[in-house]
Design a protein around this motif. Structure first.
Motif, short mmCIF file in Angstrom:
data_model
loop_
_atom_site.label_atom_id
_atom_site.label_comp_id
_atom_site.label_asym_id
_atom_site.label_seq_id
_atom_site.Cartn_x
_atom_site.Cartn_y
_atom_site.Cartn_z
N ILE A 192 -9.31 7.67 1.35
CA ILE A 192 -9.49 7.77 -0.11
C ILE A 192 -8.98 9.12 -0.61
O ILE A 192 -8.32 9.20 -1.65
CB ILE A 192 -10.98 7.58 -0.47
CG1 ILE A 192 -11.40 6.12 -0.24
CG2 ILE A 192 -11.24 7.97 -1.93
CD1 ILE A 192 -12.90 5.90 -0.31
N SER A 193 -9.26 10.19 0.15
CA SER A 193 -8.76 11.51 -0.23
C SER A 193 -7.24 11.52 -0.27
O SER A 193 -6.63 12.13 -1.17
CB SER A 193 -9.26 12.57 0.77
OG SER A 193 -10.67 12.68 0.71
N LEU A 194 -6.61 10.85 0.70
CA LEU A 194 -5.15 10.77 0.71
C LEU A 194 -4.64 9.99 -0.50
O LEU A 194 -3.65 10.38 -1.13
CB LEU A 194 -4.66 10.11 2.00
CG LEU A 194 -4.83 10.92 3.29
CD1 LEU A 194 -4.55 10.04 4.51
CD2 LEU A 194 -3.90 12.12 3.29
N CYS A 195 -5.32 8.89 -0.84
CA CYS A 195 -4.93 8.10 -2.00
C CYS A 195 -5.00 8.90 -3.29
O CYS A 195 -4.15 8.78 -4.17
CB CYS A 195 -5.82 6.86 -2.13
SG CYS A 195 -5.52 5.59 -0.89
N LEU A 196 -6.05 9.73 -3.40
CA LEU A 196 -6.26 10.52 -4.61
C LEU A 196 -5.57 11.88 -4.54
O LEU A 196 -5.68 12.68 -5.46
CB LEU A 196 -7.77 10.72 -4.84
CG LEU A 196 -8.59 9.44 -5.07
CD1 LEU A 196 -10.07 9.77 -5.19
CD2 LEU A 196 -8.10 8.70 -6.31
N LEU B 261 0.82 -1.21 0.00
CA LEU B 261 0.00 0.00 0.00
C LEU B 261 0.86 1.27 0.00
O LEU B 261 0.52 2.25 -0.65
CB LEU B 261 -0.93 0.00 1.21
CG LEU B 261 -2.06 -1.03 1.19
CD1 LEU B 261 -2.78 -1.08 2.53
CD2 LEU B 261 -3.06 -0.71 0.08
N SER B 262 1.99 1.23 0.71
CA SER B 262 2.89 2.39 0.73
C SER B 262 3.40 2.70 -0.67
O SER B 262 3.48 3.87 -1.08
CB SER B 262 4.07 2.13 1.68
OG SER B 262 3.64 1.99 3.01
N ASP B 263 3.75 1.65 -1.41
CA ASP B 263 4.24 1.84 -2.78
C ASP B 263 3.16 2.44 -3.68
O ASP B 263 3.44 3.30 -4.52
CB ASP B 263 4.71 0.51 -3.37
CG ASP B 263 5.99 0.00 -2.72
OD1 ASP B 263 6.69 0.82 -2.09
OD2 ASP B 263 6.27 -1.21 -2.83
N ILE B 264 1.91 1.98 -3.50
CA ILE B 264 0.81 2.46 -4.34
C ILE B 264 0.50 3.93 -4.04
O ILE B 264 0.34 4.75 -4.96
CB ILE B 264 -0.45 1.60 -4.12
CG1 ILE B 264 -0.21 0.19 -4.68
CG2 ILE B 264 -1.67 2.23 -4.79
CD1 ILE B 264 -1.33 -0.78 -4.38
N ILE C 103 -11.35 1.79 -4.99
CA ILE C 103 -10.18 1.96 -4.13
C ILE C 103 -10.29 1.09 -2.89
O ILE C 103 -9.34 0.39 -2.51
CB ILE C 103 -10.00 3.45 -3.73
CG1 ILE C 103 -9.60 4.28 -4.96
CG2 ILE C 103 -8.95 3.59 -2.63
CD1 ILE C 103 -9.60 5.77 -4.71
N ILE C 104 -11.46 1.12 -2.24
CA ILE C 104 -11.66 0.31 -1.04
C ILE C 104 -11.57 -1.18 -1.37
O ILE C 104 -11.01 -1.97 -0.60
CB ILE C 104 -13.01 0.64 -0.38
CG1 ILE C 104 -13.04 2.10 0.06
CG2 ILE C 104 -13.26 -0.27 0.83
CD1 ILE C 104 -11.95 2.49 1.02
N LYS C 105 -12.11 -1.56 -2.51
CA LYS C 105 -12.05 -2.97 -2.91
C LYS C 105 -10.59 -3.40 -3.09
O LYS C 105 -10.21 -4.49 -2.68
CB LYS C 105 -12.82 -3.18 -4.21
CG LYS C 105 -12.98 -4.65 -4.61
CD LYS C 105 -13.82 -4.80 -5.86
CE LYS C 105 -15.26 -4.44 -5.58
NZ LYS C 105 -16.14 -4.70 -6.74
N GLU C 106 -9.77 -2.52 -3.67
CA GLU C 106 -8.36 -2.85 -3.87
C GLU C 106 -7.62 -2.91 -2.54
O GLU C 106 -6.78 -3.80 -2.32
CB GLU C 106 -7.71 -1.82 -4.80
CG GLU C 106 -6.27 -2.13 -5.16
CD GLU C 106 -6.11 -3.47 -5.88
OE1 GLU C 106 -5.00 -4.04 -5.81
OE2 GLU C 106 -7.08 -3.95 -6.50
N ILE C 107 -7.93 -1.98 -1.63
CA ILE C 107 -7.32 -2.01 -0.30
C ILE C 107 -7.69 -3.31 0.41
O ILE C 107 -6.83 -3.99 0.98
CB ILE C 107 -7.78 -0.79 0.53
CG1 ILE C 107 -7.19 0.49 -0.04
CG2 ILE C 107 -7.35 -0.96 2.00
CD1 ILE C 107 -7.78 1.74 0.56
#
Length: 210
Positions: free
Chosen positions: A93-97, A26-29, A116-120
């Motif tokens: 999600i906001s942090l991811c985007l 997750l850190s890499d993504i 995104i949640i499904k992938e997490i």
């Protein structure tokens, strides 16, 4: 069927190894350092300890819950559910985007949010189930995760109607930047599955004293 403190300590350590791998992916993504750990593990009998399950869920989760669930079958039967507060996951999600975080109470999730949640959920649950299986020499066959929103009461009702007997509860803490998300992973297992799991844990425990 019982579990000693040592058994739960071994399970906790196995799961921490697994979530460590998930945190790295997750850190890499996301491009930011993510910390994941499992501070505690409990094994409960669903039929006689449902109040303990309710207490745990009520203590940790209020309001809307976001639940990502995968099912496994064949050698082991049951399902694993990753549970977080929807409010906290909205921030993640906001942090991811890389979007500005809002103080709004809006809990509407669009298709991108669910993806995104499904992938997490896929990454975390696959790492935990898959890596634990590798460490204990267990072959798990499981589905892709499904994501649903529940209020706390709906989730309790859904969970009490499980067909399986034993419940494995993992506390999980998810930290990214200044945002901390406390959640749970609940694995419900058939009697055969939990007994086989504990037999393998006991063998590992015995090997520590050889």
């Amino acid at each position: 069927m019982g579990s000693s403190d040592m058994t739960q300590d071994i399970l906790k350590e196995l799961f921490n190894i697994s979530v460590g791998r998930a945190a790295g992916i997750l850190s890499d993504i996301v491009g930011q350092k993510i910390h994941l750990n499992v501070p505690n593990v409990k094994i409960l009998k669903a039929s006689s300890e449902s109040y303990a399950i309710d207490e745990y869920i009520s203590m940790k989760k209020n309001g809307t819950l976001m639940v990502s669930t995968l099912s496994f079958k064949e050698n082991y039967t049951g399902k694993a559910s990753l549970i977080f507060s929807a409010e906290k996951m909205k921030k993640f999600i906001s942090l991811c985007l890389q979007e500005e975080q809002s103080d709004s109470d809006d809990m509407d999730f669009n298709d991108v949010d669910f993806d995104i949640i499904k992938e997490i959920g896929n990454i975390i649950l696959n790492c935990i189930i898959g890596e634990t299986g590798n460490l204990l020499n267990i072959s798990f066959k499981y589905t892709l995760p499904e994501v649903r929103l529940f209020n706390a009461m709906e989730f309790k009702y859904d969970y009490r109607n499980t067909d399986n007997v034993y419940v494995l509860i993992l506390y999980i803490t998810f930290v990214i930047g200044d945002t901390e998300i406390e959640g749970a992973i609940i694995v419900d297992l058939s009697l055969h599955s939990i007994n086989d799991l504990l037999t393998r844990i006991h063998k590992l425990e015995e090997s520590l004293y050889e």
